[in-house]
Design a protein around this motif. Structure first.
Motif, PDB file in Angstrom:
ATOM      1  N   CYS A 183       0.816  -1.224   0.000  1.00 42.25           N
ATOM      2  CA  CYS A 183       0.000   0.000   0.000  1.00 42.25           C
ATOM      3  C   CYS A 183       0.849   1.273   0.000  1.00 42.25           C
ATOM      4  CB  CYS A 183      -0.908   0.041   1.223  1.00 42.25           C
ATOM      5  SG  CYS A 183      -2.172  -1.237   1.230  1.00 42.25           S
ATOM      6  N   HIS A 184       2.025   1.205   0.610  1.00 47.86           N
ATOM      7  CA  HIS A 184       2.830   2.430   0.754  1.00 47.86           C
ATOM      8  C   HIS A 184       3.925   2.552  -0.301  1.00 47.86           C
ATOM      9  CE1 HIS A 184       0.923   3.500   4.516  1.00 47.86           C
ATOM     10  NE2 HIS A 184       1.230   2.338   5.044  1.00 47.86           N
ATOM     11  N   GLY A 185       4.175   1.501  -1.075  1.00 50.72           N
ATOM     12  CA  GLY A 185       5.227   1.538  -2.082  1.00 50.72           C
ATOM     13  C   GLY A 185       6.611   1.374  -1.473  1.00 50.72           C
ATOM     14  N   ARG A 186       7.599   1.272  -2.366  1.00 48.91           N
ATOM     15  CA  ARG A 186       8.977   1.115  -1.905  1.00 48.91           C
ATOM     16  C   ARG A 186       9.672   2.452  -1.742  1.00 48.91           C
ATOM     17  NH1 ARG A 186      11.880  -4.135  -3.253  1.00 48.91           N
ATOM     18  NH2 ARG A 186      10.204  -5.658  -3.139  1.00 48.91           N
ATOM     19  N   ASP A 187       9.234   3.430  -2.513  1.00 43.87           N
ATOM     20  CA  ASP A 187       9.801   4.777  -2.397  1.00 43.87           C
ATOM     21  C   ASP A 187       8.860   5.597  -1.521  1.00 43.87           C
ATOM     22  OD1 ASP A 187      10.689   7.352  -2.604  1.00 43.87           O
ATOM     23  OD2 ASP A 187      10.831   7.358  -4.796  1.00 43.87           O
ATOM     24  N   LEU A 188       9.279   5.829  -0.277  1.00 46.14           N
ATOM     25  CA  LEU A 188       8.375   6.457   0.689  1.00 46.14           C
ATOM     26  C   LEU A 188       8.135   7.941   0.427  1.00 46.14           C
ATOM     27  CD1 LEU A 188       8.935   3.724   1.990  1.00 46.14           C
ATOM     28  CD2 LEU A 188       8.945   4.862   4.208  1.00 46.14           C
ATOM     29  N   THR A 189       8.910   8.510  -0.516  1.00 47.73           N
ATOM     30  CA  THR A 189       8.663   9.915  -0.831  1.00 47.73           C
ATOM     31  C   THR A 189       7.542  10.051  -1.864  1.00 47.73           C
ATOM     32  OG1 THR A 189      10.292   9.962  -2.628  1.00 47.73           O
ATOM     33  CG2 THR A 189      11.096  10.487  -0.410  1.00 47.73           C
ATOM     34  N   ARG A 194      -0.998  -1.232  14.465  1.00 46.41           N
ATOM     35  CA  ARG A 194      -1.791  -2.376  14.901  1.00 46.41           C
ATOM     36  C   ARG A 194      -2.553  -2.960  13.707  1.00 46.41           C
ATOM     37  NH1 ARG A 194      -5.373  -0.102  18.381  1.00 46.41           N
ATOM     38  NH2 ARG A 194      -6.960  -0.079  16.774  1.00 46.41           N
ATOM     39  N   ARG A 195      -3.277  -2.074  12.988  1.00 49.80           N
ATOM     40  CA  ARG A 195      -4.067  -2.535  11.846  1.00 49.80           C
ATOM     41  C   ARG A 195      -3.189  -3.104  10.739  1.00 49.80           C
ATOM     42  NH1 ARG A 195      -7.645   2.864  10.971  1.00 49.80           N
ATOM     43  NH2 ARG A 195      -9.244   2.504  12.564  1.00 49.80           N
ATOM     44  N   ASN A 196      -2.142  -2.349  10.398  1.00 46.16           N
ATOM     45  CA  ASN A 196      -1.342  -2.741   9.228  1.00 46.16           C
ATOM     46  C   ASN A 196      -0.512  -3.990   9.488  1.00 46.16           C
ATOM     47  OD1 ASN A 196      -2.412  -0.590   7.877  1.00 46.16           O
ATOM     48  ND2 ASN A 196      -0.659   0.756   8.177  1.00 46.16           N
ATOM     49  N   CYS A 197      -0.026  -4.173  10.715  1.00 49.06           N
ATOM     50  CA  CYS A 197       0.697  -5.406  11.024  1.00 49.06           C
ATOM     51  C   CYS A 197      -0.266  -6.583  10.932  1.00 49.06           C
ATOM     52  CB  CYS A 197       1.353  -5.329  12.406  1.00 49.06           C
ATOM     53  SG  CYS A 197       2.817  -4.269  12.410  1.00 49.06           S
ATOM     54  N   ARG A 198      -1.455  -6.424  11.488  1.00 49.78           N
ATOM     55  CA  ARG A 198      -2.441  -7.512  11.416  1.00 49.78           C
ATOM     56  C   ARG A 198      -2.753  -7.860   9.970  1.00 49.78           C
ATOM     57  NH1 ARG A 198      -7.186  -5.636  15.204  1.00 49.78           N
ATOM     58  NH2 ARG A 198      -6.299  -5.865  17.266  1.00 49.78           N
ATOM     59  N   TRP A 199      -2.967  -6.844   9.155  1.00 51.71           N
ATOM     60  CA  TRP A 199      -3.358  -7.086   7.759  1.00 51.71           C
ATOM     61  C   TRP A 199      -2.197  -7.690   6.973  1.00 51.71           C
ATOM     62  CZ3 TRP A 199      -2.423  -5.839   2.617  1.00 51.71           C
ATOM     63  CH2 TRP A 199      -3.477  -6.075   1.707  1.00 51.71           C
ATOM     64  N   THR A 200      -1.002  -7.157   7.185  1.00 50.84           N
ATOM     65  CA  THR A 200       0.148  -7.556   6.373  1.00 50.84           C
ATOM     66  C   THR A 200       0.754  -8.866   6.851  1.00 50.84           C
ATOM     67  OG1 THR A 200       0.630  -5.192   6.182  1.00 50.84           O
ATOM     68  CG2 THR A 200       2.329  -6.703   5.394  1.00 50.84           C
TER      69      THR A 200
END
Lengths: 118, 196
Positions: free
Chosen positions: A51-57, A92-98
């Motif tokens: 969801c966030h991509g590899r390039d955080l910018t 919390r949410r993203n660790c659970r989902w991922t």
């Protein structure tokens, strides 16, 4: 004194502030960010970069809804990592989902340390 | 002072204001619609104009993964099911869990601004069929929604990477965030305005 320590430990847990700074490793966070977790139901493997991509910018995109997610890098998005309740909620949410479970304090500290360098 | 008299004056004022507003002009120049279609739209509680979302907590918490759906899109019963703690943890395959304080605040807001309860009694209303994971109701599964969208081919929706699913109202309705679903503000990515 004892109570002080307990409170400090408690808030470190709750706010994932790197109360144990030597444990926060941006390199481990970077590796964790792109680590892929296979799914048992045949769907695509998941990672933070899904969801966030590899390039955080750069902006990301929500894997399921397609909604654009503003860049995670504080260097281009100063709003990031400014609200500890928000960070805690999303980790919390993203660790659970991922990953399929909640992240432990060390993992969370590593992710934050990595994001901070971006 | 009789509160009912007061209310009817208000209703009168409100109705006349609405009658003069462009919202109703939209119906007036909609002359290419067949008559029964016209009737349906008037009776349907699935309106083309909904009150915009005015609750900052709701917009923030329920608008981060998709647009913040207007409370008027579902009846109170459906919102209550979506806002149950267990349901939020398994939210259409995602995790939308909230602190108890936020959950209570948002539930109260949704309950107070939900669609008229009467809608849940519309015959054939499928909003409670629970066809999805966790059996949660969907706006996009309701009979009113399907009625409005049944002519749109799948290739423009699920087959369209810029839309993905009907749940992304704002992908096609340019003013969805303002609660304006009027046909003149429809632009389907890769297709353009909708003419039926």
């Amino acid at each position: 004194m004892k109570r002080h320590l307990a409170t400090a430990l408690l808030s470190a847990n709750l706010l994932i502030l790197p109360a144990i700074p030597w444990a926060a490793d941006p390199v481990a966070g970077a590796a964790g960010w792109i680590k892929e977790y296979p799914q048992t139901d045949g769907s695509k493997p998941r990672s933070c970069s899904t969801c966030h991509g590899r390039d955080l910018t750069q902006p990301g995109q929500h894997a399921k809804t397609g909604k654009v997610i503003e860049p995670m890098a504080p260097s281009v998005n100063p709003q990031r990592l400014t609200d500890s309740a928000k960070i805690e909620k999303w980790l919390r949410r993203n660790c659970r989902w991922t990953i399929g479970r909640e992240c432990n304090a060390a993992e969370k500290a590593d992710f934050i340390a990595y994001i901070k360098t971006q | 002072m009789n509160p009912f008299a007061c209310q009817s004056v208000l209703t009168l004022l409100l109705t006349s204001t609405l009658a003069m507003s462009s919202a109703h002009l939209a119906f007036a120049d909609d002359d290419d619609d067949e008559d029964d279609e016209h009737e349906h739209k008037r009776n349907s509680l699935f309106e083309s104009r909904l009150a915009p979302v005015v609750n900052a907590t709701y917009s923030e918490e329920c608008g981060s993964c998709h647009m913040a759906y207007q409370p008027g899109l579902l009846p109170p019963r459906d919102w209550a099911r979506i806002m149950a703690p267990d349901a939020l943890i398994n939210h259409y395959g995602d995790d939308a869990s909230l602190s108890e304080a936020l959950r209570a605040e948002i539930s109260a807001f949704l309950g107070a601004n939900a669609a008229n309860v009467a809608r849940s009694m519309v015959p054939g209303d499928a909003s409670n069929t629970g066809a999805v994971s966790g059996g949660l109701p969907r706006i996009t599964e309701s009979a009113d929604f399907k009625h409005e969208h049944d002519e749109i081919p799948a290739r423009l929706v699920t087959g369209n990477p810029e839309v993905n699913s009907f749940s992304q109202c704002n992908a096609c309705h340019q003013k969805a965030a303002e609660g304006n679903y009027d046909e003149r503000w429809i632009d389907i990515p890769g297709h353009g305005p909708w003419r039926d």
